[in-house]
Design a protein around this motif. Sequence first.
Motif, PDB file in Angstrom:
ATOM      1  N   ILE A 167      40.074  36.884 -15.222  1.00 19.23           N
ATOM      2  CA  ILE A 167      39.865  36.033 -14.053  1.00 19.23           C
ATOM      3  C   ILE A 167      41.121  35.980 -13.188  1.00 19.23           C
ATOM      4  CG2 ILE A 167      39.178  33.717 -13.301  1.00 19.23           C
ATOM      5  CD1 ILE A 167      37.891  33.388 -16.078  1.00 19.23           C
ATOM      6  N   CYS A 168      42.273  36.006 -13.834  1.00 22.02           N
ATOM      7  CA  CYS A 168      43.525  35.889 -13.064  1.00 22.02           C
ATOM      8  C   CYS A 168      43.752  37.095 -12.160  1.00 22.02           C
ATOM      9  CB  CYS A 168      44.711  35.702 -14.005  1.00 22.02           C
ATOM     10  SG  CYS A 168      45.012  37.125 -15.071  1.00 22.02           S
ATOM     11  N   LYS A 169      43.094  38.223 -12.459  1.00 20.31           N
ATOM     12  CA  LYS A 169      43.275  39.427 -11.643  1.00 20.31           C
ATOM     13  C   LYS A 169      42.058  39.676 -10.751  1.00 20.31           C
ATOM     14  CE  LYS A 169      47.046  40.543 -13.987  1.00 20.31           C
ATOM     15  NZ  LYS A 169      47.110  41.592 -14.986  1.00 20.31           N
ATOM     16  N   SER A 202      38.033  30.222 -26.036  1.00 19.30           N
ATOM     17  CA  SER A 202      39.390  29.884 -25.628  1.00 19.30           C
ATOM     18  C   SER A 202      40.373  31.005 -25.952  1.00 19.30           C
ATOM     19  CB  SER A 202      39.822  28.611 -26.349  1.00 19.30           C
ATOM     20  OG  SER A 202      41.216  28.472 -26.310  1.00 19.30           O
ATOM     21  N   THR A 203      41.143  31.410 -24.945  1.00 18.48           N
ATOM     22  CA  THR A 203      42.207  32.380 -25.183  1.00 18.48           C
ATOM     23  C   THR A 203      43.176  31.834 -26.218  1.00 18.48           C
ATOM     24  OG1 THR A 203      42.038  32.998 -22.873  1.00 18.48           O
ATOM     25  CG2 THR A 203      44.005  33.737 -24.037  1.00 18.48           C
ATOM     26  N   ASN A 204      43.456  30.566 -26.123  1.00 16.05           N
ATOM     27  CA  ASN A 204      44.526  29.987 -26.944  1.00 16.05           C
ATOM     28  C   ASN A 204      44.078  29.611 -28.349  1.00 16.05           C
ATOM     29  OD1 ASN A 204      46.239  30.101 -24.631  1.00 16.05           O
ATOM     30  ND2 ASN A 204      45.061  28.383 -23.838  1.00 16.05           N
ATOM     31  N   ARG A 225      48.686  28.336 -21.986  1.00 15.96           N
ATOM     32  CA  ARG A 225      47.937  27.183 -21.467  1.00 15.96           C
ATOM     33  C   ARG A 225      46.837  27.598 -20.502  1.00 15.96           C
ATOM     34  NH1 ARG A 225      53.574  23.977 -20.563  1.00 15.96           N
ATOM     35  NH2 ARG A 225      54.230  24.349 -22.686  1.00 15.96           N
ATOM     36  N   CYS A 226      46.504  28.867 -20.464  1.00 13.94           N
ATOM     37  CA  CYS A 226      45.506  29.327 -19.510  1.00 13.94           C
ATOM     38  C   CYS A 226      44.104  29.047 -20.054  1.00 13.94           C
ATOM     39  CB  CYS A 226      45.669  30.826 -19.273  1.00 13.94           C
ATOM     40  SG  CYS A 226      44.396  31.458 -18.182  1.00 13.94           S
ATOM     41  N   SER A 227      43.305  28.361 -19.266  1.00 17.80           N
ATOM     42  CA  SER A 227      41.952  28.007 -19.710  1.00 17.80           C
ATOM     43  C   SER A 227      40.883  28.675 -18.851  1.00 17.80           C
ATOM     44  CB  SER A 227      41.773  26.486 -19.656  1.00 17.80           C
ATOM     45  OG  SER A 227      42.627  25.875 -20.580  1.00 17.80           O
TER      46      SER A 227
HETATM   47  S1  SF4 Z   1      45.118  37.465 -18.801  1.00 15.34           S
HETATM   48 FE1  SF4 Z   1      44.903  36.027 -17.086  1.00 15.34          FE
HETATM   49  S2  SF4 Z   1      42.989  34.914 -17.452  1.00 15.34           S
HETATM   50 FE2  SF4 Z   1      43.613  35.868 -19.384  1.00 15.34          FE
HETATM   51  S3  SF4 Z   1      44.818  34.326 -20.491  1.00 15.34           S
HETATM   52 FE3  SF4 Z   1      46.265  35.591 -19.333  1.00 15.34          FE
HETATM   53  S4  SF4 Z   1      46.545  34.536 -17.404  1.00 15.34           S
HETATM   54 FE4  SF4 Z   1      44.669  33.695 -18.312  1.00 15.34          FE
END
Ligand code: SF4
Lengths: 332, 169
Positions: free
Chosen positions: A235-237, A189-191, A178-180
């Motif tokens: 982005i999460c890191k 989109s990752t998903n 669910r990460c956007s």
């Molecule tokens: S690696 Fe980080 S930014 Fe990428 S989908 Fe996973 S949680 Fe989201």
Amino acid sequence: MSLAELICPAGTPAALRTAVDAGADAVYCGFQDATNARNFPGLNFTPAELAEAVAYAHARGTKVLLALNTYPPAGKVDLWRQAADTGARLGVDAFIVADMGVADYIARTHPGTRLHLSVQAAASSPEAIRYYCAHFGVKRVVLPRILTIPEIRQIRKEIPCEIETFIFGNHGLMVEGRCSLTNYLTGQSTNMDGVCSPASDVEYKRHEDGSMSSQLAGFTIDCFGADEKAGYPTICKGRYTAPHRPEGYYAFEEPISLNLSKLLPELIDAGVHAFKIEGRQRSKSYVRGVVTAFRKAVDDIRAGRPADMADLVALTEGQKQTQGAFETKKWR
Amino acid sequence: MTLNATVSQKSPLPGRGIAERLACAVVQPVLSRVVRRIASRHSSLFARLGPHQSTDFLIDPIELPFALHLRPDPQDLVLRAVPRDAAPRAGATIRGRFMLLLELIDSEEDGDAAFFSRDLEVSGDTEAVVRLRNALDDVDGSIAEETAAMFGRPGRAILSRLRRSYIPS
Ligand code: SF4
């Protein structure tokens, strides 16, 4: 099925052969399109390559799992259906799915083929997992990386399917599936497109003082000092400044990798059937090193010996490792 | 060792340009042979490069007196040694110690790990670099050994000396 199966990544046919030769019980891989969550440039398999890979793996007693673990956008479901049909024709041993529509299609069209529920489905409660088992015949769930071992032990008692957990690799967990964040910056989109931080939007810049900044779609994600270890441009890191943290800080989580080598006996005892190594985007060198190390550790434990585990820290993101939520919910 | 500590941005010493150009001229026939041979034996790697077959890569082994210009276009393959001050405008640049780059080509080292440790530096078009990396990673066997074998016993001896002198950081 053997206890503590080792499920290993393969981004290319050569990596698949490397994983098989290093002792993988099963290898997971994907096609060169949006049907899987590692849709990276130059990575993955054509149908012809997958056919050869299945033959190579099966001849050596190794299973091949096909990742179809992204979510088809409305009106584009045919790509996922075709991928499932191709995988079934080529004799893959299981599909790893996240989307209910994809699961339903496979369950109806290819009955008898195993379905594994991807971590991307983010099913972390017995109720959710039982739903997938009851409606689509899911045989195994890959648990999100947010559960402690006592929680896994409890879930195991309440579900009718096998459990797979990640034991090594990338630790970008957020709310899996669910990460956007990437979508927000890049429009991809990752998903649904299968790519987090698409390489086409990533840029590294080296500065006069030896520092290096990583940018995604023109936004600076991090700036590493000359002697600092680097991480992925996700982005999460990233490290961000805020009015209360002008020096910059990891707003979500820091570059770090999961390594549960020390928890393997407890995980086996908790009823985990299969251990997953993350990293289809990594090289043969990574696959060889990590699979060999975990093959030996699992064999040691099965034989009642203490696991003699190679040091894998050099292969980890940011060259740091964690046991994450498996050890404690307070890991962050 | 970190790459950043090693990369020198200083202006060249007097006469250095001549030495670099001479070194380029000496290695060029070898490079041309090597790249033709690799392309013919591992033609499948071009498919993974996709649109980046026509990208100009600058591969910069920091301790060598020259950089390498690679354009992996199967119709017009280019691998040539270039003095750094005369390097073409590259779509993507990959910089690191020579043996690290060689180990990466052969997948003896992991590219992401070398990037995390800062021993490998990339700039320019990241997708091009990722495609090149994945294309090379799908090659079975050792390109370095194949190359060394082209030059018989002396080639193999040089490669094993280089490997002995290489200590991963
Ligand atoms: S690696 Fe980080 S930014 Fe990428 S989908 Fe996973 S949680 Fe989201």
